[in-house]
Write a protein that holds these residues in place. Structure first.
Motif, short mmCIF file in Angstrom:
data_model
loop_
_atom_site.label_atom_id
_atom_site.label_comp_id
_atom_site.label_asym_id
_atom_site.label_seq_id
_atom_site.Cartn_x
_atom_site.Cartn_y
_atom_site.Cartn_z
N VAL A 21 -6.03 6.81 2.93
CA VAL A 21 -6.08 6.44 1.52
C VAL A 21 -4.99 7.17 0.76
N ALA A 22 -4.13 6.45 0.11
CA ALA A 22 -3.13 7.05 -0.76
C ALA A 22 -3.75 7.35 -2.11
N ALA A 23 -3.23 8.38 -2.77
CA ALA A 23 -3.84 8.86 -4.01
C ALA A 23 -3.90 7.80 -5.08
N PRO A 26 -6.64 2.01 -5.10
CA PRO A 26 -8.09 1.90 -5.34
C PRO A 26 -8.86 2.36 -4.10
N VAL A 27 -9.93 3.07 -4.31
CA VAL A 27 -10.74 3.58 -3.21
C VAL A 27 -12.04 2.79 -3.17
N LYS A 28 -12.26 2.08 -2.07
CA LYS A 28 -13.46 1.27 -1.92
C LYS A 28 -14.61 2.15 -1.45
N THR A 70 -18.47 -1.06 -3.46
CA THR A 70 -18.41 -2.10 -2.44
C THR A 70 -19.69 -2.11 -1.61
N PRO A 71 -20.68 -2.95 -1.97
CA PRO A 71 -21.91 -3.03 -1.18
C PRO A 71 -21.65 -3.61 0.21
N VAL A 72 -22.25 -2.99 1.22
CA VAL A 72 -22.09 -3.40 2.61
C VAL A 72 -23.47 -3.35 3.27
N ALA A 73 -23.77 -4.32 4.12
CA ALA A 73 -25.03 -4.27 4.87
C ALA A 73 -25.10 -2.97 5.65
N MET A 88 -14.79 5.10 1.89
CA MET A 88 -15.78 6.17 2.02
C MET A 88 -17.17 5.59 1.84
N ILE A 89 -18.16 6.34 2.29
CA ILE A 89 -19.55 5.92 2.22
C ILE A 89 -20.31 6.90 1.34
#
Length: 258
Positions: A21-23, A26-28, A70-73, A88-89
């Motif tokens: 991830v670059a600074a 956008p960070v998902k 970002t919602p993920v199953a 990231m989580i």
């Protein structure tokens, strides 16, 4: 703290070795698409709120990151991270030895024990012997499912598996299972609800098993994203020290869950 176990796809790491991830990007931020009150709760329009959403917003603001929810199953959330679909989580993910083989974690940002709650008209505790003839509900893909399969099922406990914790709690309230196991904080939230007060009470804390469970929840990261990890650790420390964490924590709890 939702202490979940997701299938570890080691082979997927090689394909994303350059997915850092670059600074300025956008960070998902991956969260579980399933509700997990009081941490993540969607409304009818698909807008999310809850303790962990407030935590995410505070950490991202402190770290000066442009974060996109970002919602993920849940059962695909670690593969989504390792494949670069998310960066990231933040989903009440426990820092376990198995997960650390595939991904990295920040410092812990809250902790919760694993407990069993059950029907009020039944007297038992959270031990294998006491649950030997009971039906226990657990969420699939979680450390609670793994724990119950290791410690309770061999002693005669019947396990009933659910896609979400809400479904397990609903079946408990309806009397279709005798008990459920999950994180203490989220189950105390259920016990405080109208349905929870009517049906159930806390039966006990399960005995620790460090190979399966951890009390700390951390932000999940790809192993190569060391710069992002440093920023997030600094941000967690800062919001603890400047009062931001305490302010949003008080909206949901009358104690410090850190």
């Amino acid at each position: 703290m939702k202490k979940q176990i997701v299938t570890l796809l080691v082979a997927g790491l090689a394909a994303v070795s350059g997915a850092t991830v670059a600074a300025a990007d956008p960070v998902k931020v991956g969260i579980a698409a399933e509700p997990y009150p009081p941490f993540t709760v969607p409304d009818a329009a698909g807008n999310w709120s809850g303790w962990e959403i407030d935590f995410m917003n505070a950490v991202c603001a402190q770290a000066k990151l442009d974060c996109v929810l970002t919602p993920v199953a849940w059962d695909g959330i670690i593969p989504a991270l390792t494949s670069g679909k998310i960066d990231m989580i933040i989903a009440s993910m426990s820092v376990t030895p198995e997960r650390k083989q595939v991904i990295d974690f920040t410092d812990g940002y809250y902790r919760s024990k694993a407990v069993v709650i059950g029907l009020k008209d039944m007297t038992f505790d959270a031990t294998p012997a006491a649950l030997a003839d009971k039906i226990l509900g657990v969420q699939v893909g979680t450390i609670h499912q793994a724990y119950a399969q290791k410690h309770f099922a061999p002693e005669g406990t019947t396990l009933r598996e659910y896609q979400t914790q809400d479904e397990a709690n609903a079946d408990l309230a309806a009397g279709r299972v005798d008990a459920v196991q999950a994180d203490e904080i989220t189950l105390r939230d259920f016990l405080a609800s109208e349905a929870g007060q009517a049906c159930c009470d806390l039966k006990g804390v399960v005995e620790s098993d460090p190979e399966i469970m951890a009390e700390d929840a951390g932000i999940g990261l790809r192993k190569e994203d060391t710069e992002l990890k440093d920023k997030l650790n600094a941000a967690i420390k800062a919001i603890r020290e400047n009062g931001t964490y305490a302010a949003f924590n008080a909206k949901y709890f009358d104690f410090d869950i850190y």
